[in-house]
Design a protein around this motif. Structure first.
Motif, PDB file in Angstrom:
ATOM      1  N   ALA A  56      68.527  66.875  88.202  1.00  0.00           N
ATOM      2  CA  ALA A  56      69.919  66.705  88.643  1.00  0.00           C
ATOM      3  C   ALA A  56      70.784  66.197  87.491  1.00  0.00           C
ATOM      4  O   ALA A  56      71.895  66.692  87.271  1.00  0.00           O
ATOM      5  CB  ALA A  56      69.984  65.755  89.836  1.00  0.00           C
ATOM      6  N   ARG A  57      70.286  65.223  86.744  1.00  0.00           N
ATOM      7  CA  ARG A  57      71.035  64.709  85.585  1.00  0.00           C
ATOM      8  C   ARG A  57      71.247  65.814  84.555  1.00  0.00           C
ATOM      9  O   ARG A  57      72.344  65.990  84.034  1.00  0.00           O
ATOM     10  CB  ARG A  57      70.297  63.540  84.928  1.00  0.00           C
ATOM     11  CG  ARG A  57      70.535  62.207  85.577  1.00  0.00           C
ATOM     12  CD  ARG A  57      69.984  61.059  84.735  1.00  0.00           C
ATOM     13  NE  ARG A  57      68.575  61.211  84.367  1.00  0.00           N
ATOM     14  CZ  ARG A  57      67.556  60.842  85.140  1.00  0.00           C
ATOM     15  NH1 ARG A  57      67.761  60.292  86.318  1.00  0.00           N
ATOM     16  NH2 ARG A  57      66.320  61.016  84.732  1.00  0.00           N
ATOM     17  N   GLY A  58      70.197  66.554  84.267  1.00  0.00           N
ATOM     18  CA  GLY A  58      70.282  67.613  83.264  1.00  0.00           C
ATOM     19  C   GLY A  58      71.215  68.738  83.660  1.00  0.00           C
ATOM     20  O   GLY A  58      71.857  69.352  82.809  1.00  0.00           O
ATOM     21  N   GLU A 142      77.377  72.367  73.532  1.00  0.00           N
ATOM     22  CA  GLU A 142      76.455  71.281  73.195  1.00  0.00           C
ATOM     23  C   GLU A 142      77.164  69.941  73.331  1.00  0.00           C
ATOM     24  O   GLU A 142      78.372  69.841  73.088  1.00  0.00           O
ATOM     25  CB  GLU A 142      75.948  71.438  71.762  1.00  0.00           C
ATOM     26  CG  GLU A 142      75.010  72.605  71.597  1.00  0.00           C
ATOM     27  CD  GLU A 142      74.585  72.801  70.146  1.00  0.00           C
ATOM     28  OE1 GLU A 142      75.206  72.213  69.227  1.00  0.00           O
ATOM     29  OE2 GLU A 142      73.641  73.566  69.931  1.00  0.00           O
ATOM     30  N   PRO A 143      76.401  68.906  73.716  1.00  0.00           N
ATOM     31  CA  PRO A 143      77.034  67.582  73.763  1.00  0.00           C
ATOM     32  C   PRO A 143      77.473  67.166  72.356  1.00  0.00           C
ATOM     33  O   PRO A 143      76.833  67.535  71.379  1.00  0.00           O
ATOM     34  CB  PRO A 143      75.932  66.659  74.284  1.00  0.00           C
ATOM     35  CG  PRO A 143      74.696  67.457  74.351  1.00  0.00           C
ATOM     36  CD  PRO A 143      75.013  68.893  74.076  1.00  0.00           C
ATOM     37  N   PRO A 144      78.572  66.420  72.257  1.00  0.00           N
ATOM     38  CA  PRO A 144      79.020  65.989  70.921  1.00  0.00           C
ATOM     39  C   PRO A 144      77.983  65.088  70.269  1.00  0.00           C
ATOM     40  O   PRO A 144      77.311  64.302  70.935  1.00  0.00           O
ATOM     41  CB  PRO A 144      80.317  65.240  71.188  1.00  0.00           C
ATOM     42  CG  PRO A 144      80.414  65.055  72.653  1.00  0.00           C
ATOM     43  CD  PRO A 144      79.403  65.937  73.323  1.00  0.00           C
TER      44      PRO A 144
END
Length: 159
Positions: A56-58, A142-144
């Motif tokens: 769920a987090r991912g 992508e996350p920073p």
């Protein structure tokens, strides 16, 4: 770039990405998986077994939504549950062989459709231009990265 141009680019990119996603889903035909189900199965394939909470987090969804997705996949025999290796209160889900086969066949169909579309609808120069844009698109999703804590310039002891 003026704000109106950025907004127009964002709107057009949003629309095109959604249309491309629909085309790719249609190309995989028999898979009959929702985008959420495909994403969860892909995550399990890449990252290995995971708990409902970790998935769920991912996937940036609530645990209740993830439980529903996992229940549908489990009912079809595409994922399997097992006790957590170190915490008996938890359950981990993993991709079954049938799930991996379905994911692979869908991926092959989507890749085939897209490769054919690239060959038949784009010139070689346009194909290269699109390939050059891929790193930019990847940076958008992508996350920073956190800033590098090291100061710029030569450091003490550098030659």
């Amino acid at each position: 770039m003026p704000r109106a141009d950025r907004a127009r680019t964002a709107d057009e990119l949003t629309t095109l990405v959604a249309q491309l996603g629909r085309r790719l889903r249609a190309a995989s035909g028999g898979a009959e998986l929702t985008p959420s189900q495909q994403s969860v199965m892909g995550r399990l394939e890449r990252e290995g077994p995971a708990t409902t909470a970790a998935l769920a987090r991912g996937e940036l969804v609530r645990p209740q939504s993830m439980r529903m997705t996992l229940a549908a996949l489990e009912e079809r025999g595409l994922v399997a549950r097992a006790p957590h290796a170190t915490d008996g209160r938890l359950v981990v889900f993993s991709l079954t062989a049938e799930g991996a086969d379905l994911l692979g066949s869908g991926r092959t169909a989507r890749r085939g459709w897209l490769a054919d579309a690239l060959d038949s609808r784009l010139t070689p120069d346009e194909h290269r231009a699109l390939a050059c844009a891929l790193p930019l698109l990847r940076r958008l999703v992508e996350p920073p990265r956190p800033p590098d804590p090291r100061p710029e310039g030569p450091q003490h002891g550098d030659a």
